[in-house]
Structure formats: C-alpha cells, structure tokens
Design an enzyme around this catalytic site. Structure first.
Site, PDB file in Angstrom:
ATOM      1  N   ARG A 114       0.874  -1.195   0.000  1.00 53.70           N
ATOM      2  CA  ARG A 114       0.000   0.000   0.000  1.00 53.70           C
ATOM      3  C   ARG A 114       0.896   1.226   0.000  1.00 53.70           C
ATOM      4  O   ARG A 114       1.626   1.448   0.966  1.00 53.70           O
ATOM      5  CB  ARG A 114      -0.931  -0.004   1.214  1.00 53.70           C
ATOM      6  CG  ARG A 114      -1.715   1.287   1.359  1.00 53.70           C
ATOM      7  CD  ARG A 114      -2.826   1.215   2.394  1.00 53.70           C
ATOM      8  NE  ARG A 114      -3.973   0.497   1.895  1.00 53.70           N
ATOM      9  CZ  ARG A 114      -5.212   0.592   2.394  1.00 53.70           C
ATOM     10  NH1 ARG A 114      -5.455   1.373   3.425  1.00 53.70           N
ATOM     11  NH2 ARG A 114      -6.201  -0.091   1.873  1.00 53.70           N
ATOM     12  N   HIS A 141      -7.347   0.760  -6.617  1.00 48.95           N
ATOM     13  CA  HIS A 141      -7.608  -0.109  -5.471  1.00 48.95           C
ATOM     14  C   HIS A 141      -8.276  -1.392  -5.998  1.00 48.95           C
ATOM     15  O   HIS A 141      -9.460  -1.635  -5.788  1.00 48.95           O
ATOM     16  CB  HIS A 141      -8.509   0.611  -4.463  1.00 48.95           C
ATOM     17  CG  HIS A 141      -8.509   0.007  -3.091  1.00 48.95           C
ATOM     18  ND1 HIS A 141      -7.777  -1.109  -2.750  1.00 48.95           N
ATOM     19  CD2 HIS A 141      -9.174   0.369  -1.957  1.00 48.95           C
ATOM     20  CE1 HIS A 141      -7.979  -1.394  -1.481  1.00 48.95           C
ATOM     21  NE2 HIS A 141      -8.820  -0.526  -0.973  1.00 48.95           N
ATOM     22  N   GLN A 144     -10.308  -3.864  -3.719  1.00 50.53           N
ATOM     23  CA  GLN A 144     -11.635  -3.370  -3.357  1.00 50.53           C
ATOM     24  C   GLN A 144     -12.630  -3.625  -4.496  1.00 50.53           C
ATOM     25  O   GLN A 144     -13.744  -4.103  -4.278  1.00 50.53           O
ATOM     26  CB  GLN A 144     -11.553  -1.871  -3.050  1.00 50.53           C
ATOM     27  CG  GLN A 144     -12.880  -1.273  -2.623  1.00 50.53           C
ATOM     28  CD  GLN A 144     -13.336  -1.794  -1.272  1.00 50.53           C
ATOM     29  OE1 GLN A 144     -12.608  -1.734  -0.302  1.00 50.53           O
ATOM     30  NE2 GLN A 144     -14.550  -2.315  -1.202  1.00 50.53           N
ATOM     31  N   ASP A 237     -17.394   7.157  -1.996  1.00 47.39           N
ATOM     32  CA  ASP A 237     -16.182   6.960  -1.199  1.00 47.39           C
ATOM     33  C   ASP A 237     -15.899   8.295  -0.516  1.00 47.39           C
ATOM     34  O   ASP A 237     -16.569   9.295  -0.792  1.00 47.39           O
ATOM     35  CB  ASP A 237     -15.028   6.539  -2.139  1.00 47.39           C
ATOM     36  CG  ASP A 237     -13.712   6.287  -1.407  1.00 47.39           C
ATOM     37  OD1 ASP A 237     -13.706   6.125  -0.170  1.00 47.39           O
ATOM     38  OD2 ASP A 237     -12.652   6.259  -2.088  1.00 47.39           O
ATOM     39  N   CYS A 277     -16.727   1.702   0.080  1.00 46.70           N
ATOM     40  CA  CYS A 277     -15.605   0.824   0.418  1.00 46.70           C
ATOM     41  C   CYS A 277     -15.244   0.883   1.900  1.00 46.70           C
ATOM     42  O   CYS A 277     -14.587  -0.020   2.408  1.00 46.70           O
ATOM     43  CB  CYS A 277     -14.394   1.196  -0.418  1.00 46.70           C
ATOM     44  SG  CYS A 277     -13.875   2.912  -0.174  1.00 46.70           S
ATOM     45  N   ARG A 305     -14.136  -8.650   1.028  1.00 46.78           N
ATOM     46  CA  ARG A 305     -12.702  -8.439   0.873  1.00 46.78           C
ATOM     47  C   ARG A 305     -11.962  -9.730   1.215  1.00 46.78           C
ATOM     48  O   ARG A 305     -10.999 -10.111   0.561  1.00 46.78           O
ATOM     49  CB  ARG A 305     -12.214  -7.299   1.781  1.00 46.78           C
ATOM     50  CG  ARG A 305     -12.783  -5.915   1.463  1.00 46.78           C
ATOM     51  CD  ARG A 305     -12.309  -5.402   0.122  1.00 46.78           C
ATOM     52  NE  ARG A 305     -10.869  -5.391   0.015  1.00 46.78           N
ATOM     53  CZ  ARG A 305     -10.069  -4.419   0.463  1.00 46.78           C
ATOM     54  NH1 ARG A 305     -10.588  -3.345   1.030  1.00 46.78           N
ATOM     55  NH2 ARG A 305      -8.753  -4.481   0.302  1.00 46.78           N
TER      56      ARG A 305
HETATM   57  N1   CP Z   1     -11.607  -0.217   2.028  1.00 45.03           N
HETATM   58  C1   CP Z   1     -10.346  -0.302   2.482  1.00 45.03           C
HETATM   59  O1   CP Z   1      -9.403  -0.549   1.743  1.00 45.03           O
HETATM   60  O2   CP Z   1     -10.207  -0.123   3.821  1.00 45.03           O
HETATM   61  P1   CP Z   1      -8.821   0.033   4.600  1.00 45.03           P
HETATM   62  O3   CP Z   1      -8.220   1.344   4.193  1.00 45.03           O
HETATM   63  O4   CP Z   1      -9.220   0.005   6.049  1.00 45.03           O
HETATM   64  O5   CP Z   1      -7.931  -1.119   4.248  1.00 45.03           O
HETATM   65  N1  NVA Z   2     -10.043   6.704  -1.662  1.00 40.90           N
HETATM   66  C1  NVA Z   2      -9.732   6.288  -0.301  1.00 40.90           C
HETATM   67  C2  NVA Z   2      -9.990   4.829  -0.132  1.00 40.90           C
HETATM   68  C3  NVA Z   2      -9.722   4.294   1.253  1.00 40.90           C
HETATM   69  C4  NVA Z   2      -9.966   2.812   1.342  1.00 40.90           C
HETATM   70  C5  NVA Z   2      -8.285   6.640   0.009  1.00 40.90           C
HETATM   71  O1  NVA Z   2      -7.423   6.459  -0.857  1.00 40.90           O
HETATM   72  O2  NVA Z   2      -8.026   7.107   1.117  1.00 40.90           O
END
Ligand code: CP
Ligand code: NVA
Length: 325
Positions: A114, A141, A144, A237, A277, A305
């Site tokens: 990440r 992502h 997701q 989101d 999400c 997930r």
């Molecule tokens: N939706 C999602 O990816 O959540 P987190 O940021 O908690 O992993």
């Molecule tokens: N768009 C959001 C998604 C979090 C799961 C971010 O990148 O923070």
C-alpha cells in the site's frame, strides 16, 4: 474442496495484481467464480491451499480492512502473514523499491503493498520475483473493486446491464478500479462529479475500450440527478483520500451536491442498493440513514474483501487446482 481449476487462459499464477485494467475479462470472471466457490465451501476445506507460504504486507498508509482481511485470508489457507509499516516499510525509503523487492522475493511467496504514489509500486513489482498485489495506491484499489463486483454479482446475479453510479471524487483510486471491474463485466458505469473531480478523458477512453467486448459502458455527468436515474447501485467513497488531506475543505465544498442521501434514492430504480468501500464519514459523502439503512451493502462488501483475497492469493501463488496441489 472442489474449486474448479482455472482454465489455461485464466491461469494467474505468478502474475502481479496492480491494475485491473491489465487483466482480461475471462481472468476477472475466473477470480470472481473462484471467490464464490471458496466462500461457499467455507474456510475449513481450503485450509491447506497455502500451507508453508508467507505473505508480506508493506503499508505506507493506515488500513483496517485490507490488512486484516489479507492476514485472515492467508492464515485461513494455511499460510502466514508478516506486516510492516512506518520505518520498517521499505518501499523506496530506506532502500530502492527494486532492492527491497529483490530481497523480499527471496523470503516470501507474495507481497501486498500500500503506497502513496503508484510509481514505486510499479518499480517494486517490476523487480520482484513473486506476485505483488496493490493494496491501494493513489491510482488504483483493485482488491476493493474485486470484492465489490463479487458483492454485486451475489446481489444481482450478473453485472451485465447493471447501472452503477459513483458520486463524489470520481478521479480517485476506488472510483477508477470500480469502473474498470464494472465495465469489464458488462455493466454500465456512471460517474457524477464536478468537472474538477471528473475522470480524465484518457481514463474514460480506456474504460470504454475495457468494456467494448462485454457491452460495458461508461458516462460522466455533472448533474447527480441525471446520473442517478435508473441506478441499480449507488456508490460513494470519502471526499478526500489519504495523502490529500490538504484538499479537504475544497473537496467538501465542491462535492457537497454529490452527497448520497435518502433523496438520491428517489431517482434510482426501486431496488437500488448503496455501496461504500469504507471508512465512511456519515453526514459528509453519505447520510447516516443511507449507510445504516436497509439498502446498504457496506458490511457485505467488507466481508467480501476476505473471500475475494482468498481467491486472489490462491490464483496468484498456486496453480489454482484446489486440493490437487
Ligand atoms: N476499504 C479499504 O481498503 O479499507 P482500509 O483502508 O481500512 O484497508
Ligand atoms: N479513496 C480512499 C480509499 C480508502 C480505502 C483513500 O485512498 O483514502
């Protein structure tokens, strides 16, 4: 367990999972099918598929769902997970992404990363000798989106012709990956956002190409009411993604007309569902009455997930032949 072997053109062993748009429709369909099979079989019957395998998770940003669902996924399949963040998170800080990837590839069987920027993730994957999974980057992502189309398929049977409307920051990672998955499976993707948050023309063109052979379509609107007409799924989101906190006030002002409220559902199909999400901000991008109401699928999404990522790990790390491994 009796998971159907992936057909040769659907064999994903050794592949990276960075951007869904790099996959074929048949491959995404095979992943969704495998996730449904693993989910219906329950955890016990697949408990040795990743025996002796190790998954590393390198996270530059916070996570609840992605981290925990991957850790539970790998342990439920008989493997183990290692998590690193902060000063131990090695992608491009203490050493180059390439060196970190080459070293880790000698120790583990797959890596979930990440990152803030997408580019270090690409560099890491290009040098890695094991599958690298995008656990969220600035651009995409995909994990997701995989869980989201699994959730939609469970609810509606198929995505063919399904109208999915995404309101808010339509340029973000979740919106882009979601749209890729929806059009690849034959759905109709609609974005509703101000011009400032509209997907780029290049993104819209790429989405149109991705959907061409399955009948998937994409359109971008500025008027949320026009976008919402006939929607089967309403998705939003956070207005401000991680790493973009300095834009929060601007985003909140510009995206307010795109908040999902009970009124939004007066324009949709009667059976329309709400998806997000998570994490969510009640009273900002979504009203509490919607996310906590009967239309909301958000906790089914979150659960999926786990099921989606169990399938992903089996497909990328093994030859996907279930207990015949
Ligand atoms: N939706 C999602 O990816 O959540 P987190 O940021 O908690 O992993
Ligand atoms: N768009 C959001 C998604 C979090 C799961 C971010 O990148 O923070």
């Amino acid at each position: 367990m009796t998971a159907t072997p992936l057909a040769p053109h659907e064999n994903l062993q050794g592949r990276h999972f960075l951007d869904l748009g790099e996959f074929q429709q048949a491959e995404l369909r095979a992943l969704v099918r495998l996730a449904r099979e693993l989910k219906s079989e329950g955890a016990a019957s697949a408990s040795a598929l990743l025996r002796g395998r190790t998954l590393a998770l390198l996270f530059e940003k916070p996570s609840l769902r992605t981290r925990v669902s991957f850790e539970v996924a790998v342990s439920s399949l008989g493997g183990q997970a290692l998590f690193a963040t902060g000063s131990e998170m090695l992608v491009g800080t203490r050493e180059t992404p390439e060196d970190a990837a080459r070293v880790l590839s000698r120790y583990v069987d797959a890596v979930v990363v990440r990152t803030h920027e997408h580019e270090p993730l690409e560099r890491f994957a290009a040098a890695a000798g094991v599958p690298v999974i995008n656990g969220l980057s600035a651009l995409y992502h995909p994990c997701q989106a995989f869980a989201d189309v699994l959730t939609m398929e469970e609810r509606f049977g198929s995505l063919e012709g399904l109208r999915v409307v995404y309101l808010g920051d339509a340029r973000n990672n979740v919106a882009t990956s979601l749209a890729q998955a929806v059009v690849m499976l034959g759905g109709s993707m609609r974005f509703a956002s101000p011009l400032s948050h509209r997907p780029s023309e290049a993104t819209l063109e790429r989405l149109a190409k991705l959907g061409a052979s399955s009948g998937g379509r994409v359109r971008a609107f500025t008027d949320p009411v026009r976008a919402l007409r006939g929607a089967d799924v309403v998705y939003t989101d956070v207005w401000t993604s991680m790493g973009e906190e300095h834009l929060h006030e601007r985003n909140a002002a510009m995206l307010l007309p795109y908040a999902v409220t009970e009124r939004s559902f007066t324009y949709t199909a009667p059976h329309a569902v709400f998806m997000h999400c998570l994490p969510a901000h009640r009273g900002q991008e979504v009203a509490a009455a919607v996310i906590d109401g009967t239309r909301s699928l958000v906790f089914d999404q979150a659960e999926n997930r786990l099921h989606a990522q169990r399938a992903l790990l089996v497909a990328l790390i093994t030859d996907g032949k279930g207990t015949s491994l």
